[in-house]
Design a protein around this motif. Structure first.
Motif, short mmCIF file in Angstrom:
data_model
loop_
_atom_site.label_atom_id
_atom_site.label_comp_id
_atom_site.label_asym_id
_atom_site.label_seq_id
_atom_site.Cartn_x
_atom_site.Cartn_y
_atom_site.Cartn_z
N THR A 21 0.70 -1.13 -0.01
CA THR A 21 -0.10 0.11 -0.07
C THR A 21 0.92 1.06 -0.04
O THR A 21 0.66 2.24 -0.70
N GLN A 22 1.99 1.26 0.94
CA GLN A 22 2.59 2.50 0.94
C GLN A 22 3.61 2.57 -0.30
O GLN A 22 3.67 3.83 -0.72
N VAL A 23 4.06 1.48 -0.94
CA VAL A 23 4.68 1.60 -2.28
C VAL A 23 3.87 2.14 -3.26
O VAL A 23 4.42 3.10 -3.99
N ALA A 24 2.65 1.74 -3.21
CA ALA A 24 1.74 2.23 -4.40
C ALA A 24 1.48 3.59 -4.18
O ALA A 24 1.23 4.40 -5.37
N GLN A 25 1.23 4.06 -3.03
CA GLN A 25 0.78 5.35 -2.79
C GLN A 25 2.08 6.31 -2.94
O GLN A 25 1.81 7.44 -3.61
N TYR A 26 3.23 5.79 -2.54
CA TYR A 26 4.46 6.68 -3.24
C TYR A 26 4.66 6.80 -4.75
O TYR A 26 4.81 7.85 -5.03
N PHE A 27 4.43 5.73 -5.40
CA PHE A 27 4.52 5.78 -6.98
C PHE A 27 3.30 6.67 -7.61
O PHE A 27 3.67 7.43 -8.50
N MET A 28 2.20 6.46 -6.74
CA MET A 28 1.14 7.41 -7.43
C MET A 28 1.29 8.99 -7.01
O MET A 28 0.96 9.84 -7.84
N THR A 29 1.94 9.31 -5.83
CA THR A 29 2.31 10.55 -5.44
C THR A 29 3.31 11.04 -6.47
O THR A 29 3.29 12.32 -6.95
N LYS A 30 4.43 10.37 -6.77
CA LYS A 30 5.39 10.59 -7.89
C LYS A 30 4.81 10.82 -9.06
O LYS A 30 5.29 11.87 -9.86
N SER A 31 3.77 10.12 -9.63
CA SER A 31 3.27 10.38 -10.91
C SER A 31 2.38 11.67 -10.91
O SER A 31 2.88 12.49 -11.87
N TYR A 32 1.73 12.02 -9.85
CA TYR A 32 1.11 13.47 -9.56
C TYR A 32 2.21 14.59 -9.65
O TYR A 32 1.68 15.69 -10.19
#
Length: 285
Positions: free
Chosen positions: A211-222
């Motif tokens: 979950t934390q990894v996915a949120q990190y990648f999503m934040t980096k994307s935005y």
């Protein structure tokens, strides 16, 4: 070449899909208990990050932060229950209604206007939900309502985030999610504890970490790309769900159910694309 923002969003979507699969691999563990493990990992990692960056933990607009945390907690509990009880792709499709509810609730919460054409898009999506429920006997009325409820409360949470975007640090908003969720799921789990055994411990910890990894990648994307260019990539999640469901859980659907899923996605994608076009028109003017 594919931009970094697109790559980050593709990674985030894939990691979220793997996390959803892992939830189905612990059917004996209550959904609330799974969220307990997820929240503990998120609480520790978010808290450490805030301390490292010397950002005050509890923010300033605490009422809105608490509402965001509570709405997110309710949405997550409902979503995890549907993941365990109905086909993977169906649960994910129901959750894709959240952008629709975000827009509708935004009329009152953040005072945003809805174009009449958007109501047509909403109707297409909700018509798809009726088809999914009507033509898939594995989905009870209760589970369908629970999935819609998860999307509804996600819509509330997203609107709270929009209200907080100029007043709170992003890490504070993330931190309030496990901060509010932990007492709720902790008390429930204390009275309904199911002891994990063997590999279940590894799966539960992996759910939290992913979950934390996915949120990190999503934040980096935005942070790396315009919202309009990456937002629709989220919808590839339904392809992951259909693929994983078929290969790992032997989940198949009839033609009308696939048609219903398509209707949900078409309505949501048209709504997102319409909002992005309007936003670009305002910026260009």
């Amino acid at each position: 070449m594919i931009s970094k923002g697109v790559i980050y969003m593709l990674l985030a979507t894939f990691v979220f899909a793997v996390m959803n699969v892992l939830i189905k691999y612990v059917p004996n563990i209550p959904a609330v208990e799974i969220i307990l493990f997820r929240s503990i990992v998120s609480f520790v990692m978010s808290g450490v990050a805030l301390k490292y960056q010397r950002v005050p933990l509890f923010g300033t607009n605490r009422k809105t932060l608490l509402i965001r945390g509570l709405a997110g907690a309710i949405a997550l509990i409902m979503f995890f229950i549907t993941l365990q009880e109905i086909p993977l792709a169906s649960a994910v499709t129901l959750m894709f209604l959240s952008p629709i509810f975000t827009t509708i609730l935004g009329i009152w919460i953040v005072k945003e206007k809805v174009n009449p054409l958007q109501w047509l898009f909403f109707a297409i999506s909700f018509g798809g939900i009726v088809m999914i429920k009507g033509f898939d006997t594995r989905i009870s009325v209760e589970m369908a309502l629970l999935g819609i409820g998860a999307a509804f409360f996600s819509g509330i949470a997203y609107n709270m985030i929009r209200k907080l975007k100029t007043s709170e640090h992003p890490l504070v908003i993330i931190f309030y999610f496990p901060l509010v969720t932990l007492p709720i799921v902790g008390i429930y789990s204390g009275f309904n504890w199911v002891m994990p055994v063997g590999e279940e411990w590894i799966i539960l910890l992996a759910i939290g970490a992913l979950t934390q990894v996915a949120q990190y990648f999503m934040t980096k994307s935005y942070q790396s790309e315009e919202l309009a260019k990456v937002a629709n990539i989220n919808f590839i999640g339904i392809i992951y769900a259909l693929g994983f469901g078929y290969v790992l859980f032997d989940e198949t659907f009839n033609f009308l159910t696939y048609l219903g899923m398509s209707a949900v996605l078409v309505g949501v994608i048209l709504n997102v694309a319409f909002k992005n076009r309007k936003k670009n028109e305002v910026i260009s003017n």
